[in-house]
Every structure is written in structure tokens, then in C-alpha cells.
Design an enzyme around this catalytic site. Structure first.
Site, mmCIF file in Angstrom:
data_model
loop_
_atom_site.group_PDB
_atom_site.id
_atom_site.type_symbol
_atom_site.label_atom_id
_atom_site.label_comp_id
_atom_site.label_asym_id
_atom_site.label_seq_id
_atom_site.Cartn_x
_atom_site.Cartn_y
_atom_site.Cartn_z
ATOM 1 C CG HIS A 271 -0.391 0.280 2.511
ATOM 2 N ND1 HIS A 271 -0.056 -0.721 3.403
ATOM 3 C CD2 HIS A 271 -0.072 1.439 3.128
ATOM 4 C CE1 HIS A 271 0.427 -0.187 4.509
ATOM 5 N NE2 HIS A 271 0.432 1.116 4.363
ATOM 6 C CG ASP B 273 0.117 -4.098 2.728
ATOM 7 O OD1 ASP B 273 0.335 -3.622 1.593
ATOM 8 O OD2 ASP B 273 -0.140 -3.393 3.721
ATOM 9 N N GLY C 253 3.071 6.642 8.124
ATOM 10 C CA GLY C 253 4.448 6.878 7.700
ATOM 11 C C GLY C 253 5.383 5.776 8.165
ATOM 12 C CG ASN C 254 6.145 4.212 12.188
ATOM 13 O OD1 ASN C 254 5.606 5.032 12.922
ATOM 14 N ND2 ASN C 254 7.433 3.917 12.270
ATOM 15 C CB SER C 255 3.080 1.806 6.195
ATOM 16 O OG SER C 255 1.891 1.914 6.924
ATOM 17 C CG LEU D 267 -2.522 -28.941 5.265
ATOM 18 C CD1 LEU D 267 -1.181 -29.674 5.253
ATOM 19 C CD2 LEU D 267 -2.818 -28.387 6.655
ATOM 20 N N GLY D 268 -4.653 -28.443 2.031
ATOM 21 C CA GLY D 268 -5.796 -29.166 1.480
ATOM 22 C C GLY D 268 -6.817 -29.622 2.499
ATOM 23 C CB VAL D 269 -7.395 -29.605 5.930
ATOM 24 C CG1 VAL D 269 -6.546 -30.844 5.779
ATOM 25 C CG2 VAL D 269 -6.576 -28.461 6.532
ATOM 26 C CB ILE E 144 -10.386 -25.430 9.832
ATOM 27 C CG1 ILE E 144 -8.996 -25.855 9.350
ATOM 28 C CG2 ILE E 144 -10.439 -25.414 11.348
ATOM 29 C CD1 ILE E 144 -8.589 -27.257 9.742
#
Length: 461
Positions: free
Chosen positions: A119, A149, A221-223, A278-280, A282
Site C-alpha cells: 500500500h 501487503d 508513515g511507519n508503514s 495443505l488441502g483441509v 477447518i
């Protein structure tokens, strides 16, 4: 009368004297014993000053000095044309308007590769980077991944740059001291301290995220800046805050370094992010089914289903199994699992510890490539067909419809095979995505679907 009062006084005085002589010489002293338990029913807080002293004497100067020179100021310039008249709205033109956005980035190699947030650079027509020594360079976008991101940019210099190597975010512990380094409010080289408040935080509600939460002050600004531990190891990329005011109120979130590192490596090697499946499926806790069947009380994740031809199916994972850990990392919630798997790619093998019928065992599972594709224009989700599908539907091409939008529920398309769109044969999911991207939703579109008997049915969209 006076004689009577005198006799009364003498009688009272005699009584006191007699009582005193009796108690002094004849009455034995009785000892009263108060029974007390020797074990208190509460625990007294320790006033040992050593833990407090350890916190007060923790030295962050080394970590700060190591980090601030590797964190840069990223400037994003977006140029667009703003219409200045009614004619401009229809025929284009108008004055150019430049918008400037800023953020942070972390140099991860001496030759100028920099990791930041997607972003921060999204929509940029020009990118520039300012180092801690105030030198400014033009930057090139190498690649980005909106789902995590994370973005990778690069600057070219004639000299090696200070950089940070990725640490192991799986080893980060709740309560551990951390520093957030970035450029909030265009203030360069700002260092704030806090602790890790939680791990595997999901802000989306879809269990697709796995952030490190910290109470180190992070602001706009920290992003894209660095989250480091007290040794100066890069354990996260600062990404988001939650706030009613838009500024810091105690909750900041960072992409774990293991995920960021994997994304960067994929962008450099493949040009896109390779995600291991993984293919599960939940069963979510607190759902009506979970409450009715006591799933809320289990420790771990309850497997509600296994995807056909996935690594989990091939490893023998089945419905009703409880996932306890992966590669010895304890799994308490779905974000724990997805966060770890986001640092892996197809072909990697993980050691999955499951509980079945009260017994625990560990099985190796090889992650497969995610083969689900969402065709928003048609309102369906599809996946590549398996060998079993080819035999059942007697076809050598097509994709299987796995989910439909609510307005298509009455069409009963789930489980059927999409083989053709507007006369174009579909071989796999990539074909389907490309063909669908070219259709005109305002025109008549014809799709061909095989039903359970392998018979072709045509639908108009």
C-alpha cells in the site's frame, strides 16, 4: 441517714478487697490460645527488584544504531489528469495533478533491494528512496503481493548499503521487547519501543492474515518500516494500526519476517507468490456446528473436510482429525496454521501432528499448488480437474466448479465441469481466468457445462 450511707460504703469496699484477695491467691490463671493456620490462603507478590532492574537496564542503543541506517523513507508520486472543464470529462485532457504518499522501507541487501508495504507503493508513477544520510535515489518496483501487503523495490548505487538480514519470526515470543523504526509524519529515523502483545493476529475476519501485534508506537508513515528485537534482528515489517483517531493508541501490527522473506524470494525467483496448499477445511470454533458437537472445547483445529488430490489426502488426513501442531509449532487457531503455511511454497514438506481417536501421531504432508480460481464475472469458483474427474465425466479438459454465488444456488452447478466459454475450450484454471477476463458482460455469453452423467449443458450469461 448518714449512718446508712457509711455502712453501704464500707460494705462495697469490703467486697472489692475480698474479691482481690481471692483472685490473687486462689484463682488459677487461664491461658487462651489463638489457633492460626501456618499456610496463607493467598500468594504474596514478590518484591524482588531483579526483573524490574533487568527491564530498566535493557540496552536498545545497539539495536537502534544497527537498524536506523537500514530503514529508508519511501516517496510515492502518483500523477493523474484532473478535468478542468465539462469537455475534459468526455474527451480527456485537463491539468496534471500529482499526489504524494510517503512511507518506510527496509534495505535487505547491500546492492539495494528494499522491502516495503504494497500500500506504500500502490499506484505509483514515480518512486524515490531517501537514506538516513539524506541521499535520495530513484527506485524501481520489482514486484508486490497485495494479499500479504509486501512489495519489493530496488535502488542502484555505486556503494554497498547498510542492510538488515531477516530474522526468524517463529522464534519471537509474546512479551519480548521490540523496536519499531520508521518515518512517521515524515520524521526520519524514529525509534519506538514496546513488547510483542500477541502473535497470529487476523484483522480481516477471514483467517487469511497472521500479524505480529505490538504496543510499540506506530503511526502513519511507519508503514513498511522495521520491527526488530533487542538484538536488532528483523522480525517483522510494520504494516497497520487499529485506531479510532487514525493515529497510534496501543495496537500496531507487522507482517512476520518469515512471511515477508518468502514473498521476497518468490518475487525474485518466480515473479509472483507461490502458495503451498495443505488441502483441509477447518470447522470454525463458536459456529453453531462447533457448539453443538463440542468442538469449542478441543485444543487444536478440527478437520471438517479434505480436498481431493491434495497433500493432506495423500498423507491420509481425514475428516475428524484434530491438528495439534505443524513442524512442532503449536496450533491453537486457524491463523496459526495459515501464518506458518504462508512461509512455505508448493513442494515443501511439513510435519503435521494430529490427534485421532485419542491417539497422537505425526505425518509428513507435501504441500501442493493452490489450484482454485475465482471467476467473478461468472459468479463461480473453479479448480483443475483430477484423474478421477476425467474418468467420471469422460473428458480430458475443463475445470470443476467448487462454489457459486448465492444468486446461482438454484442452478446446482457445484461439482460439475466447465469445459467451454463462448466456443473456447478450457484446459485448466489459467485458461478459464484468461478467457473470462476477455468476455463482455453486456453481451450474450455461452458456457458449456458437463452434468453428472457427462452430458453437455449450455447456459447463457
Amino acid at each position: 441517714m448518714k449512718k446508712f450511707i457509711g455502712l453501704l460504703f464500707v460494705s462495697i469496699l469490703g467486697g472489692f478487697i475480698t474479691l482481690g484477695i481471692y483472685r490473687a491467691f486462689f484463682e488459677k490463671e487461664q491461658v487462651v490460645v489463638e489457633q492460626r493456620t501456618t499456610t496463607p490462603n493467598f500468594v504474596t507478590a514478590s518484591y524482588d527488584a531483579s526483573p524490574l532492574a533487568a527491564a530498566e537496564t535493557t540496552d536498545f542503543t545497539g539495536a537502534a544504531e544497527k537498524t536506523i541506517h537500514a530503514v529508508v523513507h519511501v516517496t510515492n508520486r502518483m500523477t493523474s489528469k484532473a478535468p478542468t472543464s465539462f469537455q475534459d470529462l468526455f474527451f480527456g485532457g485537463g491539468r496534471e495533478r500529482t499526489q504524494v504518499g510517503t512511507g518506510s522501507g527496509v534495505i535487505i541487501s547491500p546492492d539495494g533491494y528494499i522491502v516495503t508495504n504494497n500500500h506504500v507503493i500502490d499506484g505509483a508513477t514515480e518512486l524515490s528512496v531517501t537514506l538516513n544520510n539524506n541521499k535520495t535515489y530513484d527506485a524501481e518496483l520489482i514486484g508486490s503481493d497485495p494479499s500479504t501487503d509486501i512489495a519489493l523495490i530496488k535502488v542502484d548505487t555505486d556503494e554497498d548499503l547498510p542492510y538488515l538480514a531477516f530474522g526468524d519470526s517463529d522464534n519471537a515470543r509474546v512479551g519480548e521487547w521490540v523496536l519499531a523504526v520508521g518515518n512517521p509524519f515524515n520524521l526520519t529515523s524514529t525509534v519506538t519501543a514496546g513488547i510483542i502483545s500477541a502473535k497470529s493476529r487476523d484483522l480481516s475476519g477471514s483467517n487469511s492474515q497472521s500479524f505480529i501485534q505490538t504496543d510499540a508506537a506506530v503511526n502513519p508513515g511507519n508503514s513498511g518500516g522495521a520491527l526488530v528485537n533487542s538484538r536488532g534482528d528483523l522480525i517483522g515489517i510494520n504494516t497497520a494500526i487499529t485506531s479510532r483517531t487514525g493515529t497510534y493508541i496501543g495496537y500496531a501490527f507487522a507482517v512476520p519476517s518469515n512471511i515477508a522473506k518468502k514473498v521476497v524470494e518468490d518475487l525474485l525467483e518466480y515473479g509472483n507468490v507461490q502458495k503451498g496448499l495443505l488441502g483441509v477445511s477447518i470447522i470454525q470454533k463458536n459456529s453453531p456446528y462447533a457448539v453443538e458437537n463440542g468442538i469449542n472445547e478441543i485444543e487444536g483445529l478440527y478437520v471438517g473436510g479434505v480436498e481431493e488430490d491434495s497433500g493432506a489426502e495423500k498423507a491420509g488426513i481425514g475428516e475428524g482429525d484434530i491438528i495439534k501442531s505443524v513442524d512442532e509449532i503449536k496450533i491453537n487457531k486457524f491463523a496459526d496454521l495459515t501464518g506458518y503455511l504462508n512461509s512455505k511454497r508448493p513442494g515443501n514438506t511439513v510435519q503435521l501432528t494430529i490427534e485421532r481417536d485419542g491417539k497422537t501421531k505425526t505425518v509428513p504432508v507435501t504441500l501442493s499448488k493452490i489450484n482454485s480460481y475465482t471467476l467473478n464475472e461468472l459468479g463461480i469458483q473453479v479448480k483443475n480437474i483430477s484423474d478421477k474427474d476425467r474418468k467420471q465425466y469422460r473428458t480430458d479438459h475443463g475445470v470443476k466448479i467448487t462454489r457459486t454465488a448465492p444468486y446461482l444456488n438454484n442452478a446446482n452447478l457445484e461439482g460439475r465441469i466447465l469445459v467451454e466459454i463462448n466456443g473456447k475450450k478450457i484446459r485448466n484454471g489459467e485458461d478459464a481466468e484468461k478467457i473470462v477476463s476477455e468476455i463482455n458482460p453486456n453481451e450474450r455469453n455461452v458456457i458449456v457445462i458437463l452434468n453428472e452423467k457427462g452430458e453437455a449443458e449450455r447456459y447463457l450469461f
